[in-house]
Motif scaffolding. Structure first.
Motif, mmCIF file in Angstrom:
data_model
loop_
_atom_site.group_PDB
_atom_site.id
_atom_site.type_symbol
_atom_site.label_atom_id
_atom_site.label_comp_id
_atom_site.label_asym_id
_atom_site.label_seq_id
_atom_site.Cartn_x
_atom_site.Cartn_y
_atom_site.Cartn_z
ATOM 1 N N LEU A 86 -4.396 2.757 -2.739
ATOM 2 C CA LEU A 86 -2.986 2.638 -2.376
ATOM 3 C C LEU A 86 -2.144 2.007 -3.485
ATOM 4 C CD1 LEU A 86 -3.344 1.392 1.318
ATOM 5 C CD2 LEU A 86 -3.251 3.746 0.475
ATOM 6 N N LEU B 73 0.282 -5.100 2.176
ATOM 7 C CA LEU B 73 0.699 -4.344 1.003
ATOM 8 C C LEU B 73 1.869 -5.083 0.359
ATOM 9 C CD1 LEU B 73 0.874 -0.758 2.593
ATOM 10 C CD2 LEU B 73 -1.065 -1.830 1.448
ATOM 11 N N ASN C 212 -0.642 -3.750 6.723
ATOM 12 C CA ASN C 212 -1.237 -2.409 6.733
ATOM 13 C C ASN C 212 -1.800 -2.126 8.129
ATOM 14 O OD1 ASN C 212 -2.208 0.066 5.962
ATOM 15 N ND2 ASN C 212 -3.989 -0.732 4.878
ATOM 16 N N ILE D 255 0.159 8.065 5.334
ATOM 17 C CA ILE D 255 -0.198 7.960 3.918
ATOM 18 C C ILE D 255 -0.439 9.374 3.420
ATOM 19 C CG2 ILE D 255 -1.833 7.053 2.234
ATOM 20 C CD1 ILE D 255 -2.453 4.801 4.250
ATOM 21 N N ARG E 168 1.289 10.907 -3.138
ATOM 22 C CA ARG E 168 1.152 9.497 -3.496
ATOM 23 C C ARG E 168 2.287 8.673 -2.879
ATOM 24 N NH1 ARG E 168 -2.725 7.243 -5.407
ATOM 25 N NH2 ARG E 168 -1.683 5.804 -6.771
ATOM 26 N N ILE F 74 3.495 6.367 0.755
ATOM 27 C CA ILE F 74 3.181 5.683 2.008
ATOM 28 C C ILE F 74 4.490 5.591 2.778
ATOM 29 C CG2 ILE F 74 2.340 3.548 3.062
ATOM 30 C CD1 ILE F 74 0.830 3.025 0.414
#
Length: 183
Positions: free
Chosen positions: A101, A130, A143, A151, A156, A158
């Protein structure tokens, strides 16, 4: 070939060349017999064969390598990062490591705003947090499903739903009179 950073060597363990490693994976014992890369810096990387891995305390383990036979050689690996091929871990298609992540863009699902990139992740007793950073603000997002909605590994991204208090603007401080004031 995609390499994952799964740990860091913190020092030597005994005279025969074992090292102490702090891992960010659940079961480092799967590394026994595998080839790994120890990256000391950009110009110094070594391919080593894991002879054995045994638990020490918490997420710290002791590892021995076929190629390392004494404390001096092991000492040269200190602060090196352990990198492996992803397939060694045998992750299912829907599984991921938290380190996957880091560097992803974080998008607010309500506004579509790009909040920033995941800078780091830290563990609390309840859940992982996060840490999302941008030039304007920093956010600390648990999270968990209430906040992390999706996600998207291909993009790429979130997608999160924020509540008040998760995001702090840089260069501002809280004032009880009117909310935010310039520092």
């Amino acid at each position: 070939m995609e390499l994952l950073t799964i740990g860091k060597i913190s020092g030597t363990h005994h005279l025969k060349g074992a090292v102490k490693i702090t891992f960010n994976i659940d079961n480092p014992s799967v590394l026994a017999g595998e080839k790994i890369i120890v990256a000391i810096d950009e110009n110094d990387m070594r391919i080593l064969t894991v002879k054995s891995v045994s638990p020490l305390v918490g997420n710290r383990w002791v590892a021995e390598f076929e190629e390392i036979t004494n404390k001096t050689e092991a000492g040269n690996l200190k602060n090196g990062f352990i990198k492996i091929r992803r397939e060694i871990l045998g992750l299912d298609e829907d599984e991921y490591l938290l380190t996957d992540l880091v560097g992803m863009n974080v998008i607010d699902v309500k506004t579509g705003e790009n909040i920033g990139k995941v800078k780091e992740i830290f563990d609390t007793a309840a859940h992982d947090i996060l840490v999302v950073d941008s030039p304007e603000a920093e956010a600390m997002i648990p999270n968990i499903q209430e906040f992390v909605k999706n996600i998207d590994f291909e993009k790429r991204e979130i997608h999160v739903e924020l509540i008040e208090g998760l995001r702090e603007l840089k260069g501002k401080k809280y004032s009880q009179d009117d909310g935010m004031d310039e520092e």
